[in-house]
Design a protein around this motif. Structure first.
Motif, PDB file in Angstrom:
ATOM      1  N   GLY A  40       0.779  -1.236   0.000  1.00 44.15           N
ATOM      2  CA  GLY A  40       0.000   0.000   0.000  1.00 44.15           C
ATOM      3  C   GLY A  40       0.805   1.277   0.000  1.00 44.15           C
ATOM      4  N   ASN A  41       2.106   1.188   0.232  1.00 40.90           N
ATOM      5  CA  ASN A  41       2.989   2.357   0.173  1.00 40.90           C
ATOM      6  C   ASN A  41       4.184   2.016  -0.686  1.00 40.90           C
ATOM      7  N   GLY A  42       4.468   2.881  -1.668  1.00 38.26           N
ATOM      8  CA  GLY A  42       5.671   2.670  -2.457  1.00 38.26           C
ATOM      9  C   GLY A  42       5.537   3.143  -3.884  1.00 38.26           C
ATOM     10  N   PHE A  43       6.660   3.050  -4.582  1.00 37.67           N
ATOM     11  CA  PHE A  43       6.762   3.414  -5.990  1.00 37.67           C
ATOM     12  C   PHE A  43       7.217   2.160  -6.720  1.00 37.67           C
ATOM     13  N   PHE A  44       6.498   1.759  -7.785  1.00 33.70           N
ATOM     14  CA  PHE A  44       6.734   0.481  -8.427  1.00 33.70           C
ATOM     15  C   PHE A  44       6.809   0.651  -9.941  1.00 33.70           C
ATOM     16  N   LEU A  45       7.777   0.005 -10.564  1.00 34.93           N
ATOM     17  CA  LEU A  45       7.897   0.014 -12.018  1.00 34.93           C
ATOM     18  C   LEU A  45       7.040  -1.097 -12.608  1.00 34.93           C
ATOM     19  N   VAL A  46       6.301  -0.764 -13.663  1.00 31.35           N
ATOM     20  CA  VAL A  46       5.469  -1.750 -14.335  1.00 31.35           C
ATOM     21  C   VAL A  46       6.400  -2.639 -15.160  1.00 31.35           C
ATOM     22  N   GLY A  47       6.301  -3.911 -14.968  1.00 28.72           N
ATOM     23  CA  GLY A  47       7.180  -4.885 -15.621  1.00 28.72           C
ATOM     24  C   GLY A  47       8.029  -5.591 -14.585  1.00 28.72           C
ATOM     25  N   PRO A  48       9.113  -4.957 -14.121  1.00 27.92           N
ATOM     26  CA  PRO A  48       9.957  -5.651 -13.143  1.00 27.92           C
ATOM     27  C   PRO A  48       9.334  -5.768 -11.749  1.00 27.92           C
ATOM     28  N   ASP A  49       8.576  -4.753 -11.309  1.00 27.77           N
ATOM     29  CA  ASP A  49       8.012  -4.776  -9.953  1.00 27.77           C
ATOM     30  C   ASP A  49       6.575  -5.297  -9.920  1.00 27.77           C
ATOM     31  N   ILE A  50       5.754  -4.805 -10.842  1.00 26.39           N
ATOM     32  CA  ILE A  50       4.337  -5.189 -10.869  1.00 26.39           C
ATOM     33  C   ILE A  50       3.909  -5.460 -12.304  1.00 26.39           C
ATOM     34  N   LEU A  79      -4.125   7.300  -1.628  1.00 26.17           N
ATOM     35  CA  LEU A  79      -3.821   8.106  -2.815  1.00 26.17           C
ATOM     36  C   LEU A  79      -2.941   7.295  -3.752  1.00 26.17           C
ATOM     37  N   TRP A  80      -3.249   7.289  -5.050  1.00 25.38           N
ATOM     38  CA  TRP A  80      -2.396   6.601  -6.010  1.00 25.38           C
ATOM     39  C   TRP A  80      -2.207   7.413  -7.286  1.00 25.38           C
ATOM     40  N   PHE A  81      -1.110   7.129  -7.982  1.00 22.54           N
ATOM     41  CA  PHE A  81      -0.763   7.779  -9.256  1.00 22.54           C
ATOM     42  C   PHE A  81      -0.261   6.711 -10.226  1.00 22.54           C
ATOM     43  N   THR A  82      -0.522   6.894 -11.518  1.00 20.39           N
ATOM     44  CA  THR A  82       0.178   6.145 -12.561  1.00 20.39           C
ATOM     45  C   THR A  82       0.967   7.160 -13.381  1.00 20.39           C
ATOM     46  N   ALA A  88       8.916   9.520 -10.534  1.00 21.13           N
ATOM     47  CA  ALA A  88       7.773  10.121  -9.842  1.00 21.13           C
ATOM     48  C   ALA A  88       7.602  11.600 -10.163  1.00 21.13           C
ATOM     49  N   ASN A  89       7.925  12.004 -11.377  1.00 22.23           N
ATOM     50  CA  ASN A  89       7.750  13.389 -11.788  1.00 22.23           C
ATOM     51  C   ASN A  89       6.254  13.659 -11.977  1.00 22.23           C
ATOM     52  N   LYS A  90       5.709  14.557 -11.185  1.00 23.15           N
ATOM     53  CA  LYS A  90       4.264  14.827 -11.221  1.00 23.15           C
ATOM     54  C   LYS A  90       3.800  15.391 -12.565  1.00 23.15           C
ATOM     55  N   ASP A  91       4.718  15.862 -13.407  1.00 21.77           N
ATOM     56  CA  ASP A  91       4.349  16.324 -14.746  1.00 21.77           C
ATOM     57  C   ASP A  91       3.956  15.161 -15.650  1.00 21.77           C
ATOM     58  N   VAL A 111       1.384   2.348 -19.112  1.00 18.84           N
ATOM     59  CA  VAL A 111       1.850   2.993 -17.885  1.00 18.84           C
ATOM     60  C   VAL A 111       3.215   2.415 -17.516  1.00 18.84           C
ATOM     61  N   MET A 112       4.142   3.270 -17.096  1.00 18.36           N
ATOM     62  CA  MET A 112       5.488   2.795 -16.758  1.00 18.36           C
ATOM     63  C   MET A 112       5.738   2.674 -15.262  1.00 18.36           C
ATOM     64  N   ALA A 113       4.913   3.367 -14.434  1.00 19.57           N
ATOM     65  CA  ALA A 113       5.133   3.311 -12.991  1.00 19.57           C
ATOM     66  C   ALA A 113       3.819   3.544 -12.254  1.00 19.57           C
ATOM     67  N   PHE A 114       3.780   3.053 -11.012  1.00 19.41           N
ATOM     68  CA  PHE A 114       2.612   3.176 -10.147  1.00 19.41           C
ATOM     69  C   PHE A 114       3.108   3.562  -8.762  1.00 19.41           C
ATOM     70  N   GLU A 115       2.437   4.547  -8.146  1.00 22.60           N
ATOM     71  CA  GLU A 115       2.781   4.976  -6.791  1.00 22.60           C
ATOM     72  C   GLU A 115       1.532   4.889  -5.923  1.00 22.60           C
ATOM     73  N   SER A 116       1.695   4.376  -4.724  1.00 18.26           N
ATOM     74  CA  SER A 116       0.597   4.237  -3.778  1.00 18.26           C
ATOM     75  C   SER A 116       1.022   4.813  -2.441  1.00 18.26           C
ATOM     76  N   ARG A 117       0.127   5.573  -1.821  1.00 14.84           N
ATOM     77  CA  ARG A 117       0.410   6.183  -0.511  1.00 14.84           C
ATOM     78  C   ARG A 117      -0.750   5.928   0.442  1.00 14.84           C
ATOM     79  N   ASN A 118      -0.430   5.403   1.611  1.00 13.37           N
ATOM     80  CA  ASN A 118      -1.377   5.226   2.697  1.00 13.37           C
ATOM     81  C   ASN A 118      -2.573   4.357   2.314  1.00 13.37           C
ATOM     82  N   CYS A 119      -2.332   3.341   1.497  1.00 10.33           N
ATOM     83  CA  CYS A 119      -3.409   2.447   1.075  1.00 10.33           C
ATOM     84  C   CYS A 119      -3.198   1.061   1.675  1.00 10.33           C
ATOM     85  N   GLN A 120      -4.284   0.306   1.754  1.00  8.21           N
ATOM     86  CA  GLN A 120      -4.163  -1.107   2.055  1.00  8.21           C
ATOM     87  C   GLN A 120      -3.582  -1.785   0.807  1.00  8.21           C
TER      88      GLN A 120
END
Length: 126
Positions: A40-50, A79-82, A88-91, A111-120
């Motif tokens: 639920g918390n972290g920054f993950f690359l699509v492919g190698p991580d998830i 909160l999550w972002f792709t 993790a550049n917000k642009d 999508v190349m990356a996924f970020e999750s904050r304070n989630c189950q």
């Protein structure tokens, strides 16, 4: 120095080198499998991580919520972002969502990356 003693000394000097050779010639470790569930918390690359897919979380990981003027604070919410890039550049945010309750994140193959904050944890549903 006796001949036997010389052989023992030479053997003692060669043993560490032999051990080092065994370590350096070992097979490389197997590649790690993508995570499921995703923490639920972290920054993950699509492919190698998830893996790409549709994921679901039960919502916020906060034990209690903090509300100000009948609105939950960001620290109380999941909160999550792709991202379209592997950083993790917000642009480069493709999509995002914030909620206290259950929600989904579509992590597609563009999508190349996924970020999750304070989630189950996020579980893949398809």
């Amino acid at each position: 120095m006796s001949d036997t003693r010389r052989r023992r000394a030479a053997a003692g000097l060669l043993a560490p080198a032999a051990a080092l050779t065994a370590i350096t010639t070992a097979a490389p470790p197997a590649a790690a499998q993508p995570m499921d569930p995703i923490p639920g918390n972290g920054f993950f690359l699509v492919g190698p991580d998830i893996s790409p897919g549709l994921y679901r979380t039960a919502g916020t990981a906060s034990v209690f919520g903090v509300w100000i003027n009948d609105v939950p604070t960001q620290d109380s919410m999941c909160l999550w972002f792709t991202y379209s890039t592997p950083d993790a550049n917000k642009d480069n945010v493709v999509s995002t969502n914030i909620s206290m309750g259950p929600m989904f994140a579509n992590i597609n193959s563009t999508v190349m990356a996924f970020e999750s904050r304070n989630c189950q944890p996020w579980t893949r549903v398809s």
